[in-house]
Design a protein around this motif. Structure first.
Motif, PDB file in Angstrom:
ATOM      1  N   MET A  57     -21.288 -17.243  10.085  1.00 46.34           N
ATOM      2  CA  MET A  57     -19.860 -17.417  10.289  1.00 46.34           C
ATOM      3  C   MET A  57     -19.220 -16.037  10.300  1.00 46.34           C
ATOM      4  SD  MET A  57     -17.326 -20.082   8.270  1.00 46.34           S
ATOM      5  CE  MET A  57     -18.461 -21.449   8.515  1.00 46.34           C
ATOM      6  N   VAL A  58     -18.353 -15.768  11.284  1.00 45.59           N
ATOM      7  CA  VAL A  58     -17.788 -14.435  11.471  1.00 45.59           C
ATOM      8  C   VAL A  58     -16.274 -14.529  11.600  1.00 45.59           C
ATOM      9  CG1 VAL A  58     -17.710 -12.379  12.943  1.00 45.59           C
ATOM     10  CG2 VAL A  58     -19.877 -13.586  12.600  1.00 45.59           C
ATOM     11  N   LEU A  59     -15.589 -13.662  10.866  1.00 40.65           N
ATOM     12  CA  LEU A  59     -14.139 -13.511  10.972  1.00 40.65           C
ATOM     13  C   LEU A  59     -13.841 -12.301  11.845  1.00 40.65           C
ATOM     14  CD1 LEU A  59     -11.231 -14.294   9.984  1.00 40.65           C
ATOM     15  CD2 LEU A  59     -11.565 -12.585   8.174  1.00 40.65           C
ATOM     16  N   ASP A 103      -8.546 -11.788  19.809  1.00 38.69           N
ATOM     17  CA  ASP A 103      -8.447 -13.222  19.540  1.00 38.69           C
ATOM     18  C   ASP A 103      -8.921 -13.449  18.108  1.00 38.69           C
ATOM     19  OD1 ASP A 103      -8.139 -15.916  19.743  1.00 38.69           O
ATOM     20  OD2 ASP A 103      -9.832 -16.247  21.083  1.00 38.69           O
ATOM     21  N   GLU A 104      -8.030 -13.229  17.168  1.00 39.23           N
ATOM     22  CA  GLU A 104      -8.401 -13.289  15.753  1.00 39.23           C
ATOM     23  C   GLU A 104      -8.721 -14.710  15.331  1.00 39.23           C
ATOM     24  OE1 GLU A 104      -6.121 -11.270  12.830  1.00 39.23           O
ATOM     25  OE2 GLU A 104      -5.517  -9.646  14.177  1.00 39.23           O
ATOM     26  N   GLY A 105      -9.661 -14.811  14.423  1.00 36.83           N
ATOM     27  CA  GLY A 105      -9.988 -16.122  13.903  1.00 36.83           C
ATOM     28  C   GLY A 105     -11.394 -16.173  13.362  1.00 36.83           C
ATOM     29  N   LEU A 106     -11.808 -17.384  13.004  1.00 34.11           N
ATOM     30  CA  LEU A 106     -13.102 -17.629  12.392  1.00 34.11           C
ATOM     31  C   LEU A 106     -13.991 -18.378  13.369  1.00 34.11           C
ATOM     32  CD1 LEU A 106     -14.546 -17.243   9.622  1.00 34.11           C
ATOM     33  CD2 LEU A 106     -13.813 -19.565   9.046  1.00 34.11           C
ATOM     34  N   TRP A 107     -15.161 -17.815  13.618  1.00 35.97           N
ATOM     35  CA  TRP A 107     -16.145 -18.408  14.523  1.00 35.97           C
ATOM     36  C   TRP A 107     -17.403 -18.785  13.746  1.00 35.97           C
ATOM     37  CZ3 TRP A 107     -12.201 -16.311  16.940  1.00 35.97           C
ATOM     38  CH2 TRP A 107     -11.943 -16.635  18.280  1.00 35.97           C
ATOM     39  N   MET A 108     -17.996 -19.906  14.126  1.00 42.20           N
ATOM     40  CA  MET A 108     -19.281 -20.323  13.586  1.00 42.20           C
ATOM     41  C   MET A 108     -20.334 -20.162  14.684  1.00 42.20           C
ATOM     42  SD  MET A 108     -20.422 -24.118  12.231  1.00 42.20           S
ATOM     43  CE  MET A 108     -19.242 -24.135  10.884  1.00 42.20           C
ATOM     44  N   TYR A 109     -21.421 -19.479  14.338  1.00 44.21           N
ATOM     45  CA  TYR A 109     -22.536 -19.318  15.265  1.00 44.21           C
ATOM     46  C   TYR A 109     -23.719 -20.106  14.708  1.00 44.21           C
ATOM     47  CZ  TYR A 109     -19.639 -15.684  17.274  1.00 44.21           C
ATOM     48  OH  TYR A 109     -18.599 -14.999  17.857  1.00 44.21           O
ATOM     49  N   LEU A 110     -24.009 -21.221  15.356  1.00 47.29           N
ATOM     50  CA  LEU A 110     -25.047 -22.130  14.894  1.00 47.29           C
ATOM     51  C   LEU A 110     -26.391 -21.740  15.499  1.00 47.29           C
ATOM     52  CD1 LEU A 110     -23.102 -25.504  15.176  1.00 47.29           C
ATOM     53  CD2 LEU A 110     -23.624 -24.223  13.088  1.00 47.29           C
ATOM     54  N   LEU A 138     -13.428 -22.034  14.954  1.00 47.76           N
ATOM     55  CA  LEU A 138     -12.934 -22.932  13.905  1.00 47.76           C
ATOM     56  C   LEU A 138     -11.429 -22.851  13.708  1.00 47.76           C
ATOM     57  CD1 LEU A 138     -15.698 -22.406  11.196  1.00 47.76           C
ATOM     58  CD2 LEU A 138     -15.608 -24.128  13.007  1.00 47.76           C
ATOM     59  N   ILE A 139     -10.888 -21.626  13.719  1.00 52.55           N
ATOM     60  CA  ILE A 139      -9.462 -21.453  13.475  1.00 52.55           C
ATOM     61  C   ILE A 139      -9.029 -20.122  14.077  1.00 52.55           C
ATOM     62  CG2 ILE A 139      -9.840 -20.411  11.187  1.00 52.55           C
ATOM     63  CD1 ILE A 139      -7.286 -21.819  10.230  1.00 52.55           C
ATOM     64  N   HIS A 140      -7.825 -20.091  14.639  1.00 53.75           N
ATOM     65  CA  HIS A 140      -7.300 -18.887  15.285  1.00 53.75           C
ATOM     66  C   HIS A 140      -6.059 -18.395  14.545  1.00 53.75           C
ATOM     67  CE1 HIS A 140      -9.658 -19.046  19.130  1.00 53.75           C
ATOM     68  NE2 HIS A 140      -9.836 -20.279  18.701  1.00 53.75           N
ATOM     69  N   PHE A 141      -5.862 -17.078  14.631  1.00 48.69           N
ATOM     70  CA  PHE A 141      -4.686 -16.448  14.041  1.00 48.69           C
ATOM     71  C   PHE A 141      -4.037 -15.529  15.071  1.00 48.69           C
ATOM     72  CE2 PHE A 141      -7.828 -16.972  10.570  1.00 48.69           C
ATOM     73  CZ  PHE A 141      -7.148 -17.924   9.819  1.00 48.69           C
ATOM     74  N   PRO A 142      -2.733 -15.285  14.960  1.00 47.41           N
ATOM     75  CA  PRO A 142      -2.081 -14.356  15.892  1.00 47.41           C
ATOM     76  C   PRO A 142      -2.679 -12.956  15.769  1.00 47.41           C
ATOM     77  CG  PRO A 142      -0.451 -15.661  14.696  1.00 47.41           C
ATOM     78  CD  PRO A 142      -1.767 -15.918  14.034  1.00 47.41           C
ATOM     79  N   PRO A 143      -2.705 -12.188  16.865  1.00 50.17           N
ATOM     80  CA  PRO A 143      -3.357 -10.880  16.846  1.00 50.17           C
ATOM     81  C   PRO A 143      -2.621  -9.813  16.054  1.00 50.17           C
ATOM     82  CG  PRO A 143      -2.335 -11.292  18.961  1.00 50.17           C
ATOM     83  CD  PRO A 143      -2.243 -12.571  18.209  1.00 50.17           C
TER      84      PRO A 143
END
Length: 517
Positions: free
Chosen positions: A317-319, A324-331, A343-348
């Motif tokens: 899992m990478v923040l 394009d800020e946010g949390l990504w899951m790499y399965l 998984l979830i995005h945040f403003p840049p």
């Protein structure tokens, strides 16, 4: 650390991470109908922002930055990615070769939209609970040190040995500290280490793998390296072994046997500036490494390894704290690669800095403890949306925000049951805190005194240092987690006129936990 983690960003950086193919989406076809403004600057401007900007990242409201930051920093940096050029920051033109993207008229409307909507200054955030200035059951412990200015970039405790390791940008040395906090230089590294992970082989041998950032400032220069160091030697200095080089600002290296061949592999976050990526280093039978790409996104700030889909294979899992800020899951696809799930995005403009997965509401699902506050790019202003967030996991890794506490420039959070009452508390550091108006917020201990309710303690340690990094470990073997804070004593201030009053010479401090009976 994420220092970076990454690993620190504004709209300018966010647009820069768009790939060439993404940028090409902005181009139109021959004979497209020219934009016809309605005369409503706000409506037209918002439509154009949604048309051109949200292809790369979450929409940024004009109110999230000041008028001057938009005019002199964010918009000039943004313009080139939608087909415009500027010759003096505020005046723009279209080159004959810039046939795609926004027209000059569209750009002028977008500028006017931001100028009309953005405030002259951002309002200060209102804290839901005032800070209690006390020691909250912790006591201060300081190491032996000389009188040189310390710029500590890493504090990392080996969980197997409880030994503390530090790195700094002044000497680039890896230093080990014994139980009496006496130092021993273990190795000289090619650049400052900012994160460490520890490996114990089947015979008990201890190695450390350290991310040497190359460039502490956010610039693209691929001189970062990942180095392995033998931690069992008794010599004053050992020769580190190169694992990988030519990386753009590596801020973290995490380990796992991702292909289940019995050899330890690594995932490296090359945070970069405009260029970066997340890479898998697969260990071969001869103990060399083969690099492959997991992601080509810049801005990676922190990673966590775990079996997130319960299939028996390690995932990542990478923040991301840029673009394009946010949390990504790499399965793990069980074939040597990974499949991506956002998984979830945040403003840049958030500048995402760290995350911690922990079941904070005791429902059996890991929740997201998240911080944002990297503030050393274009918009070096205090932002009321920086701080500590909690997003509860509603199932299938879908998150809902349930807590926010504003902290200017918040850079890391670690959750642990510090007071021994069975629930999780949180420690935070803010490297880009309001050092002029409220330096106490640079370290806050959040005591969970009721379910999902926290009492924030500003432990009075701001006079001892400027905290860039933090780790939590039971340093004195009394069964209670202690807190280690690394002091970046000089430099990287975002507020003009700050006259540092903290001790520049202490490499770190330890807050010994006395909270439990």
């Amino acid at each position: 650390m994420k220092i970076y983690k990454a690993g620190l960003y504004t709209l300018a950086l966010s647009l820069a991470v768009c790939s060439i193919s993404g940028i090409m989406l902005f181009t139109g076809c021959k004979g497209k109908q020219a934009f016809q403004p309605t005369g409503d600057t706000i409506a037209d401007g918002k439509m154009l922002v949604q048309k051109y900007c949200t292809r790369c990242h979450q929409e940024v409201e004009p109110t999230m930055l000041t008028r001057d930051v938009w005019k002199f920093h964010a918009l000039p940096a943004m313009s080139r990615y939608i087909g415009l050029s500027t010759y003096d920051v505020i005046n723009y033109y279209k080159k004959p070769t810039d046939t795609g993207g926004a027209s000059l008229l569209e750009w002028q409307i977008m500028q006017a939209y931001f100028q009309k909507q953005a405030p002259a200054d951002l309002p200060a955030a209102t804290k839901p609970v005032p800070l209690a200035i006390d020691w909250a059951g912790f006591t201060l412990k300081t190491p032996q040190h000389d009188k040189q200015v310390d710029r500590t970039t890493m504090v990392a405790v080996n969980p197997a040995t409880k030994k503390l390791y530090t790195g700094d940008v002044v000497t680039n040395k890896l230093t080990e500290w014994d139980a009496a906090l006496k130092p021993r230089v273990v190795a000289e590294l090619p650049s400052a280490p900012v994160a460490g992970t520890f490996v114990t082989d089947p015979w008990g041998k201890q190695d450390g793998v350290f991310s040497c950032i190359g460039q502490i400032l956010p610039v693209d220069f691929p001189n970062g390296k990942v180095m392995k160091v033998d931690l069992d030697g008794n010599a004053n200095s050992t020769q580190p072994v190169l694992i990988q080089e030519s990386l753009s600002r590596p801020v973290q290296t995490v380990q796992g046997d991702f292909n289940k061949d019995g050899l330890t592999d690594y995932v490296v976050l090359a945070q970069g500036h405009l260029v970066g990526g997340v890479y898998l280093l697969k260990q071969n039978a001869d103990h060399s490494y083969t690099q492959s790409g997991i992601s080509n996104k810049a801005g990676a700030a922190q990673a966590v390894v775990g079996d997130f889909n319960n299939d028996g294979w390690p995932d990542v899992m990478v923040l991301y704290g840029g673009g394009d800020e946010g949390l990504w899951m790499y399965l793990n696809d069980q074939k040597g690669g990974f499949t991506s799930k956002d998984l979830i995005h945040f403003p840049p403009v958030y500048g995402s800095t760290s995350f911690h997965l922990a079941d904070i509401n005791h429902d059996g699902k890991p929740d997201l403890i998240y911080t944002c506050g990297y503030n050393y790019k274009d918009s070096r202003i205090l932002k009321p949306y920086h701080g500590l967030y909690i997003f509860t996991n509603e199932g299938d890794w879908k998150f809902k925000q349930t807590y926010f506490y504003p902290i200017n420039g918040c850079t890391k959070a670690i959750a642990a049951d510090f007071d021994g009452d069975g629930d999780l508390d949180i420690a935070t550091v803010a490297f880009f805190a309001d050092m002029k108006g409220n330096p106490a917020e640079s370290f806050i201990y959040f005591e969970q005194d009721k379910p999902m309710g926290f009492k924030p303690h500003a432990i009075p340690v701001s006079k001892y240092g400027h905290w860039m990094c933090m780790d939590v470990a039971d340093m004195n073997n009394d069964g209670k987690p202690d807190i280690i804070l690394g002091n970046y004593g000089e430099g990287m201030l975002i507020q003009p006129g700050v006259n540092p009053s903290w001790d520049k010479n202490i490499p770190f401090i330890i807050l010994e936990n006395q909270t439990r009976k």
